[in-house]
Motif scaffolding. Structure first.
Motif, PDB file in Angstrom:
ATOM      1  N   THR A  89       0.804  -1.221   0.000  1.00 62.46           N
ATOM      2  CA  THR A  89       0.000   0.000   0.000  1.00 62.46           C
ATOM      3  C   THR A  89       0.839   1.274   0.000  1.00 62.46           C
ATOM      4  O   THR A  89       0.483   2.248  -0.656  1.00 62.46           O
ATOM      5  CB  THR A  89      -0.941   0.024   1.216  1.00 62.46           C
ATOM      6  N   THR A  90       1.960   1.280   0.698  1.00 63.02           N
ATOM      7  CA  THR A  90       2.768   2.487   0.826  1.00 63.02           C
ATOM      8  C   THR A  90       3.941   2.520  -0.148  1.00 63.02           C
ATOM      9  O   THR A  90       4.175   3.524  -0.810  1.00 63.02           O
ATOM     10  CB  THR A  90       3.311   2.626   2.268  1.00 63.02           C
ATOM     11  N   ALA A  91       4.697   1.429  -0.235  1.00 63.75           N
ATOM     12  CA  ALA A  91       5.894   1.400  -1.068  1.00 63.75           C
ATOM     13  C   ALA A  91       5.590   1.020  -2.511  1.00 63.75           C
ATOM     14  O   ALA A  91       6.455   1.131  -3.378  1.00 63.75           O
ATOM     15  CB  ALA A  91       6.920   0.430  -0.489  1.00 63.75           C
ATOM     16  N   GLY A  92       4.377   0.544  -2.777  1.00 66.04           N
ATOM     17  CA  GLY A  92       4.012   0.193  -4.144  1.00 66.04           C
ATOM     18  C   GLY A  92       4.640  -1.098  -4.644  1.00 66.04           C
ATOM     19  O   GLY A  92       4.771  -1.305  -5.846  1.00 66.04           O
ATOM     20  N   LEU A  93       4.995  -1.988  -3.729  1.00 62.26           N
ATOM     21  CA  LEU A  93       5.556  -3.281  -4.118  1.00 62.26           C
ATOM     22  C   LEU A  93       4.438  -4.136  -4.724  1.00 62.26           C
ATOM     23  O   LEU A  93       3.332  -4.162  -4.176  1.00 62.26           O
ATOM     24  CB  LEU A  93       6.148  -3.981  -2.884  1.00 62.26           C
ATOM     25  N   PRO A  94       4.687  -4.797  -5.857  1.00 59.97           N
ATOM     26  CA  PRO A  94       3.643  -5.647  -6.442  1.00 59.97           C
ATOM     27  C   PRO A  94       3.178  -6.726  -5.467  1.00 59.97           C
ATOM     28  O   PRO A  94       3.965  -7.274  -4.699  1.00 59.97           O
ATOM     29  CB  PRO A  94       4.326  -6.268  -7.657  1.00 59.97           C
ATOM     30  N   THR A  95       1.897  -7.023  -5.508  1.00 64.58           N
ATOM     31  CA  THR A  95       1.299  -7.992  -4.591  1.00 64.58           C
ATOM     32  C   THR A  95       1.971  -9.353  -4.696  1.00 64.58           C
ATOM     33  O   THR A  95       2.193 -10.014  -3.683  1.00 64.58           O
ATOM     34  CB  THR A  95      -0.212  -8.133  -4.873  1.00 64.58           C
ATOM     35  N   GLY A  96       2.313  -9.781  -5.890  1.00 67.24           N
ATOM     36  CA  GLY A  96       2.949 -11.090  -6.078  1.00 67.24           C
ATOM     37  C   GLY A  96       4.288 -11.187  -5.367  1.00 67.24           C
ATOM     38  O   GLY A  96       4.614 -12.217  -4.774  1.00 67.24           O
ATOM     39  N   ILE A  97       5.056 -10.118  -5.407  1.00 70.98           N
ATOM     40  CA  ILE A  97       6.352 -10.106  -4.718  1.00 70.98           C
ATOM     41  C   ILE A  97       6.128 -10.133  -3.207  1.00 70.98           C
ATOM     42  O   ILE A  97       6.824 -10.835  -2.478  1.00 70.98           O
ATOM     43  CB  ILE A  97       7.198  -8.893  -5.151  1.00 70.98           C
ATOM     44  N   TYR A  98       5.134  -9.380  -2.744  1.00 77.86           N
ATOM     45  CA  TYR A  98       4.828  -9.401  -1.312  1.00 77.86           C
ATOM     46  C   TYR A  98       4.415 -10.798  -0.862  1.00 77.86           C
ATOM     47  O   TYR A  98       4.909 -11.302   0.143  1.00 77.86           O
ATOM     48  CB  TYR A  98       3.725  -8.391  -0.966  1.00 77.86           C
TER      49      TYR A  98
END
Length: 128
Positions: free
Chosen positions: A100-109
């Motif tokens: 939500t904050t850093a904009g990391l793709p959901t798949g990577i998270y």
């Protein structure tokens, strides 16, 4: 005509035997390829490898609030750009803030959520 029937039966029997042997060989191969370590005799090298894996401790969690760029890059799918975005967006209240904050793709998270933690800095009370 009796001889022709006899020859065709012999040929058919040969095909059945060859097919049976082929299937048995395939089944045997599959069975040896998928044997578990429980079925292996004591002292077998593969059994020793599996017991080492069972006793190994998991890698320590990476704190996304204090990890270095190099530590962040050890995570799956995190390169220079992603590590820089994570560092710039600190501090995180929860690890889901990476999306939500850093904009990391959901798949990577999702691939890394079991490897990370977001530890909060504690505020020390003023003495005096």
């Amino acid at each position: 005509m009796a001889k022709e029937t006899h020859k065709s039966c012999r040929a058919g029997r040969s095909v059945v035997i060859a097919t049976s042997l082929w299937l048995m060989a395939g089944t045997g191969f599959a069975a040896t390829a998928s044997t578990s370590t429980e079925a292996l005799p004591a002292g077998h090298p593969q059994q020793a490898q599996s017991s080492k894996k069972a006793t190994q401790k998991p890698a320590p969690l990476i704190d996304i609030n204090s990890a270095s760029k190099a530590q962040l890059k050890t995570l799956y799918g995190v390169g220079d750009a992603e590590a820089d975005r994570i560092i710039a967006a600190r501090p995180f209240k929860t690890k889901t803030d990476l999306v939500t904050t850093a904009g990391l793709p959901t798949g990577i998270y999702v691939a890394n959520k079991h490897k990370i933690i977001a530890i909060q800095k504690t505020k020390s009370s003023p003495k005096g």
